[in-house]
Write a protein that holds these residues in place. Structure first.
Motif, PDB file in Angstrom:
ATOM      1  N   ASP A 176      23.947 -22.480 123.249  1.00  0.00           N
ATOM      2  CA  ASP A 176      22.410 -23.140 123.239  1.00  0.00           C
ATOM      3  C   ASP A 176      22.321 -24.392 123.930  1.00  0.00           C
ATOM      4  O   ASP A 176      21.298 -24.697 124.576  1.00  0.00           O
ATOM      5  CB  ASP A 176      21.975 -23.225 121.918  1.00  0.00           C
ATOM      6  CG  ASP A 176      22.476 -24.277 121.114  1.00  0.00           C
ATOM      7  OD1 ASP A 176      23.868 -23.932 120.749  1.00  0.00           O
ATOM      8  OD2 ASP A 176      22.038 -25.365 120.809  1.00  0.00           O
ATOM      9  N   THR A 177      23.440 -25.139 123.831  1.00  0.00           N
ATOM     10  CA  THR A 177      23.252 -26.502 124.582  1.00  0.00           C
ATOM     11  C   THR A 177      23.305 -26.175 126.200  1.00  0.00           C
ATOM     12  O   THR A 177      22.558 -26.677 126.960  1.00  0.00           O
ATOM     13  CB  THR A 177      24.312 -27.398 124.446  1.00  0.00           C
ATOM     14  OG1 THR A 177      24.302 -27.610 122.714  1.00  0.00           O
ATOM     15  CG2 THR A 177      24.507 -28.803 125.084  1.00  0.00           C
ATOM     16  N   THR A 213      31.460 -29.613 117.874  1.00  0.00           N
ATOM     17  CA  THR A 213      30.135 -28.855 118.329  1.00  0.00           C
ATOM     18  C   THR A 213      30.009 -27.839 116.965  1.00  0.00           C
ATOM     19  O   THR A 213      31.080 -27.886 116.159  1.00  0.00           O
ATOM     20  CB  THR A 213      30.467 -27.852 119.369  1.00  0.00           C
ATOM     21  OG1 THR A 213      31.597 -27.135 119.204  1.00  0.00           O
ATOM     22  CG2 THR A 213      30.559 -28.711 120.685  1.00  0.00           C
ATOM     23  N   PHE A 247      23.928 -28.265 108.293  1.00  0.00           N
ATOM     24  CA  PHE A 247      23.408 -28.092 109.870  1.00  0.00           C
ATOM     25  C   PHE A 247      21.842 -28.402 109.975  1.00  0.00           C
ATOM     26  O   PHE A 247      21.262 -27.794 109.443  1.00  0.00           O
ATOM     27  CB  PHE A 247      23.898 -26.893 110.613  1.00  0.00           C
ATOM     28  CG  PHE A 247      23.425 -26.989 112.352  1.00  0.00           C
ATOM     29  CD1 PHE A 247      24.134 -27.842 112.956  1.00  0.00           C
ATOM     30  CD2 PHE A 247      22.508 -26.201 112.629  1.00  0.00           C
ATOM     31  CE1 PHE A 247      23.771 -27.875 114.376  1.00  0.00           C
ATOM     32  CE2 PHE A 247      22.075 -26.172 114.011  1.00  0.00           C
ATOM     33  CZ  PHE A 247      22.679 -26.947 115.032  1.00  0.00           C
ATOM     34  N   ARG A 275      18.733 -29.047 113.228  1.00  0.00           N
ATOM     35  CA  ARG A 275      18.618 -29.278 114.628  1.00  0.00           C
ATOM     36  C   ARG A 275      17.168 -29.496 114.804  1.00  0.00           C
ATOM     37  O   ARG A 275      16.055 -28.896 113.978  1.00  0.00           O
ATOM     38  CB  ARG A 275      18.993 -27.950 115.317  1.00  0.00           C
ATOM     39  CG  ARG A 275      18.524 -28.077 116.883  1.00  0.00           C
ATOM     40  CD  ARG A 275      18.635 -26.809 117.599  1.00  0.00           C
ATOM     41  NE  ARG A 275      20.134 -26.504 117.662  1.00  0.00           N
ATOM     42  CZ  ARG A 275      20.550 -25.274 117.567  1.00  0.00           C
ATOM     43  NH1 ARG A 275      20.068 -24.081 117.308  1.00  0.00           N
ATOM     44  NH2 ARG A 275      21.939 -25.146 117.815  1.00  0.00           N
ATOM     45  N   LYS A 280      17.117 -31.781 122.606  1.00  0.00           N
ATOM     46  CA  LYS A 280      17.150 -31.571 121.067  1.00  0.00           C
ATOM     47  C   LYS A 280      18.171 -32.519 120.639  1.00  0.00           C
ATOM     48  O   LYS A 280      18.929 -33.079 121.149  1.00  0.00           O
ATOM     49  CB  LYS A 280      17.881 -30.396 120.837  1.00  0.00           C
ATOM     50  CG  LYS A 280      19.421 -30.128 121.511  1.00  0.00           C
ATOM     51  CD  LYS A 280      20.150 -28.957 120.932  1.00  0.00           C
ATOM     52  CE  LYS A 280      21.508 -28.894 121.376  1.00  0.00           C
ATOM     53  NZ  LYS A 280      22.339 -27.878 121.117  1.00  0.00           N
ATOM     54  N   GLU A 340      20.988 -32.664 117.148  1.00  0.00           N
ATOM     55  CA  GLU A 340      21.514 -31.735 116.133  1.00  0.00           C
ATOM     56  C   GLU A 340      22.668 -32.439 115.593  1.00  0.00           C
ATOM     57  O   GLU A 340      23.297 -33.399 116.062  1.00  0.00           O
ATOM     58  CB  GLU A 340      22.032 -30.575 116.760  1.00  0.00           C
ATOM     59  CG  GLU A 340      23.125 -30.421 117.665  1.00  0.00           C
ATOM     60  CD  GLU A 340      23.514 -29.277 118.135  1.00  0.00           C
ATOM     61  OE1 GLU A 340      22.530 -28.267 118.280  1.00  0.00           O
ATOM     62  OE2 GLU A 340      24.650 -28.990 118.750  1.00  0.00           O
ATOM     63  N   LEU A 396      15.585 -35.951 110.721  1.00  0.00           N
ATOM     64  CA  LEU A 396      16.506 -34.621 111.093  1.00  0.00           C
ATOM     65  C   LEU A 396      17.761 -34.326 109.988  1.00  0.00           C
ATOM     66  O   LEU A 396      17.940 -33.232 109.474  1.00  0.00           O
ATOM     67  CB  LEU A 396      17.508 -34.974 112.267  1.00  0.00           C
ATOM     68  CG  LEU A 396      18.454 -33.996 112.782  1.00  0.00           C
ATOM     69  CD1 LEU A 396      17.853 -32.722 113.288  1.00  0.00           C
ATOM     70  CD2 LEU A 396      19.561 -34.758 113.775  1.00  0.00           C
TER      71      LEU A 396
END
Length: 463
Positions: A214-215, A362, A375, A377, A395, A397, A454
């Motif tokens: 996704d990154t 990650t 988690f 995001r 983003k 995260e 977040l």
């Protein structure tokens, strides 16, 4: 071949990079007689062909982009900006020269340090040859860095590397970048903003393969929004010079051979350590199959008298990890011997604009740990400060160990991401509970102030 007398030192440092220079000064402060050997220019990759010059180019490219996009903020600019690459290069060269001169003066001012120019090779476990000179010491420190890796299929093509591209004084009409990772993507965006047509070819199915998909997708979108053509899954790459100048790259994709031609070709397919230039076999040094000199957590090689620091040891490929190697070495020699490579939390930045700051794991890496994870995001488009700046791509995260409450990893892809990631990194080094950061009051209006928000959104990750 006639050799001069053997010159004896308390320490020999091969390479004047971000670990070698400060180590020489630290040893000299302890009254060690030090020889530092450099085959090229002082400062290593960072000063000469890495961080310093490329970030100068990033700043110029950012200025060009800001002018071209000023209308989005209600500022009318009569004409598109004119990019003068020769002037940009001159500014870069001045910054590099200043850094290099500072290093030269610091080393020259120490009577304990002998600066020796030339390519060093190991004769055995204690002796180093530089030209006709033979140096001897019971302590040898390798800080020889790395160079661009050129894949098969491009050896006979007129290509640029991260070093030679910085010498251009005319903007390429069409720059082909082979390699879709950190170096390649930074130059791709720089030269697109300077006015070049740019095509990026990546063998893998995703850009920056170390990041989660996704990154990678977000980074690809940022680049494509600026008009950069990105082709992933480009297998069996090979190049050929064009008769009219430039190069053609052939690649295999979706069962067919395809081609792209450009005026300039940049090879950015990774780095290889310069350890092979040392003749490591003469000292019985253990070098792995990727060319890195193997070290333990204290930077000791398999030979008691030899240590390896910086890019050549494979324990980090950044200026900050190289400098930390120096800090570890000084602690092991003169301190309480508690600092080791194992204490280091991996962190780095991808300097496209907006930048990506990464600390720790990650999400994919964290899942492999088997830990119970939390988690969260948040899109940059949900953050007021990003909206106000007109920079909403990206983003934030964060990944947390649910049992220890410690932060395992974080990423900030967006405006200020390279700086904001330091907030997470500080909490990680402090082994804080994420709740400490979650309950903090951050300055408004900033992107950082949304970190507590977040963390309030953390949810369990399914195993």
């Amino acid at each position: 071949m006639t050799e001069d007398r053997v010159e004896t030192f308390d320490a020999i440092i091969i390479g004047s990079g971000q670990a070698g220079n400060p180590l020489a000064l630290a040893l000299a402060k302890e009254k060690w007689k030090v020889a530092i050997v450099e085959k090229a220019v002082l400062g290593g990759t960072c000063v000469n062909t890495g961080c310093t010059p490329t970030k100068a180019y990033v700043a110029s490219a950012r200025a060009a982009w800001a002018i071209a996009n000023a209308h989005n903020l209600g500022i009318e600019v009569p004409k598109s900006p004119k990019v003068n690459l020769k002037a940009i290069k001159k500014r870069k060269d001045k910054i590099v020269s200043s850094s290099r001169l500072g290093l030269r003066k610091a080393l020259a001012d120490s009577p304990q340090i002998s600066m020796i120019r030339g390519t060093a090779t190991l004769l055995d476990k204690t002796r180093v040859k530089v030209g006709s000179r033979v140096l001897k010491s019971s302590k040898i420190f390798l800080n020889v860095g790395a160079r661009a890796r050129i894949p098969e299929g491009f050896a006979d093509v007129g290509y640029l590397t991260n070093t030679s591209i910085l010498q251009l004084e005319k903007i390429p009409e069409h720059l082909i970048v082979v390699g879709g990772s950190y170096i390649g993507l930074e130059f791709a965006q720089i030269f697109r903003r300077f006015g070049s047509k740019v095509t990026v070819l990546e063998m893998g199915n995703y850009l920056i393969s170390k990041e989660d998909h996704d990154t990678s997708d977000l980074v690809r979108g940022i680049l494509e929004n600026e008009g950069i053509k990105v082709i992933c899954g480009a297998k069996c790459l090979r190049g050929k010079n064009k008769k009219s100048g430039g190069a053609t790259v052939t690649f295999h994709k979706e069962g067919k051979d395809k081609q792209v031609s450009g005026s300039h070709l940049l090879i950015a397919t990774g780095r290889i350590p310069n350890s092979d230039l040392l003749n490591p076999e003469n000292a019985d040094l253990t070098v792995n199959d990727r060319g890195y000199v193997e070290v333990n957590s204290k930077l000791e090689t398999t030979i008691k008298s030899i240590y390896a620091l910086g890019d050549c040891n494979g324990r980090g490929a950044f200026t900050h990890t190289s400098y930390n190697d120096y800090e570890i070495m000084v602690d092991q020699l003169f301190g309480d011997k508690k600092k080791t490579v194992n204490d280091r939390i991996i962190n780095y930045a991808l300097y496209i604009d907006p930048p990506l700051g990464r600390a720790g794991m990650t999400l994919s890496q964290a899942k492999e740990s088997g830990k119970n994870l939390l988690f969260a995001r948040m899109a940059m488009s949900d953050i007021s400060r990003a909206k106000e700046k007109g920079e909403t791509q990206g983003k934030m995260e964060v990944i947390v160990d649910a049992d220890s409450e410690q932060i395992l990893g974080a990423a900030v892809l967006g405006t200020g991401g390279d700086e904001i990631i330091g907030t997470f990194l500080t909490a990680m080094y402090g082994k804080m509970s994420y709740k400490t950061l979650m309950n903090s009051v951050q300055t408004h209006p900033t992107v950082t102030e949304l970190i507590p928000t977040l963390l309030q959104q953390l949810t369990p990750v399914k195993k």
